[in-house]
Design a protein around this motif. Structure first.
Motif, PDB file in Angstrom:
ATOM      1  N   ARG A 110       0.868  -1.182   0.000  1.00 53.54           N
ATOM      2  CA  ARG A 110       0.000   0.000   0.000  1.00 53.54           C
ATOM      3  C   ARG A 110       0.893   1.216   0.000  1.00 53.54           C
ATOM      4  NH1 ARG A 110      -5.095  -1.189  -0.169  1.00 53.54           N
ATOM      5  NH2 ARG A 110      -5.911  -2.930   1.013  1.00 53.54           N
ATOM      6  N   PRO A 111       0.874   2.034  -1.004  1.00 52.84           N
ATOM      7  CA  PRO A 111       0.163   1.837  -2.265  1.00 52.84           C
ATOM      8  C   PRO A 111       0.810   0.721  -3.088  1.00 52.84           C
ATOM      9  CG  PRO A 111       1.549   3.786  -2.418  1.00 52.84           C
ATOM     10  CD  PRO A 111       1.653   3.271  -0.987  1.00 52.84           C
ATOM     11  N   PRO A 112       0.068   0.180  -4.058  1.00 53.35           N
ATOM     12  CA  PRO A 112       0.616  -0.923  -4.863  1.00 53.35           C
ATOM     13  C   PRO A 112       1.847  -0.485  -5.650  1.00 53.35           C
ATOM     14  CG  PRO A 112      -1.479  -0.175  -5.757  1.00 53.35           C
ATOM     15  CD  PRO A 112      -1.265   0.564  -4.475  1.00 53.35           C
TER      16      PRO A 112
END
Length: 141
Positions: A110-112
């Motif tokens: 997170r984030p990817p």
């Protein structure tokens, strides 16, 4: 026929850094930051440096050394390859890497992020298209 291949992760990362810092037109606005000149490759990958996009607050040209920077990717070294972790624009990075014939996979974070593997010195030029895709994404990151 050439049988020697550059498969040393540290050297591949050095070549990539040279391309980023020396490519004024293709990668304008990207820079290498937080470089570890003594990095040693590890099986899991050791952080060699970050690639940042210069993001001046006033929207002017990004040539000022004091301009704020946004990290768009991190480069890790393993014994036999370098790995780019695209933080900004992971989908654009995945598309560009696939089109360039590089091995790519998503990273559940997170984030990817998108992982792009540069397994040979000859693949460095192809990896630049990934950085171009990241650079070209507005408000990525």
């Amino acid at each position: 026929m050439v049988t020697d291949r550059l498969t040393d992760g540290v050297r591949i990362a050095q070549l990539l850094a040279s391309e980023v810092t020396g490519s004024e037109s293709r990668l304008r606005g990207l820079t290498v930051v937080d470089a570890d000149p003594d990095v040693e490759a590890t099986t899991g990958g050791a952080l060699a440096y970050r690639i940042a996009r210069e993001t001046p607050e006033d929207g002017s040209d990004a040539g000022d050394a004091d301009a704020p920077r946004e990290t768009v990717a991190e480069v890790f070294v393993q014994p036999d390859r370098a790995r780019i972790e695209a933080i900004a624009a992971p989908e654009a990075a995945a598309t560009a890497a696939t089109e360039a014939g590089l091995r790519v996979r998503p990273k559940a974070a997170r984030p990817p992020r998108t992982l792009v593997f540069v397994e040979d010195g000859a693949q460095v030029k192809r990896a630049l298209t990934v950085l171009e895709a990241i650079r070209g994404e507005p408000n990525a990151g």
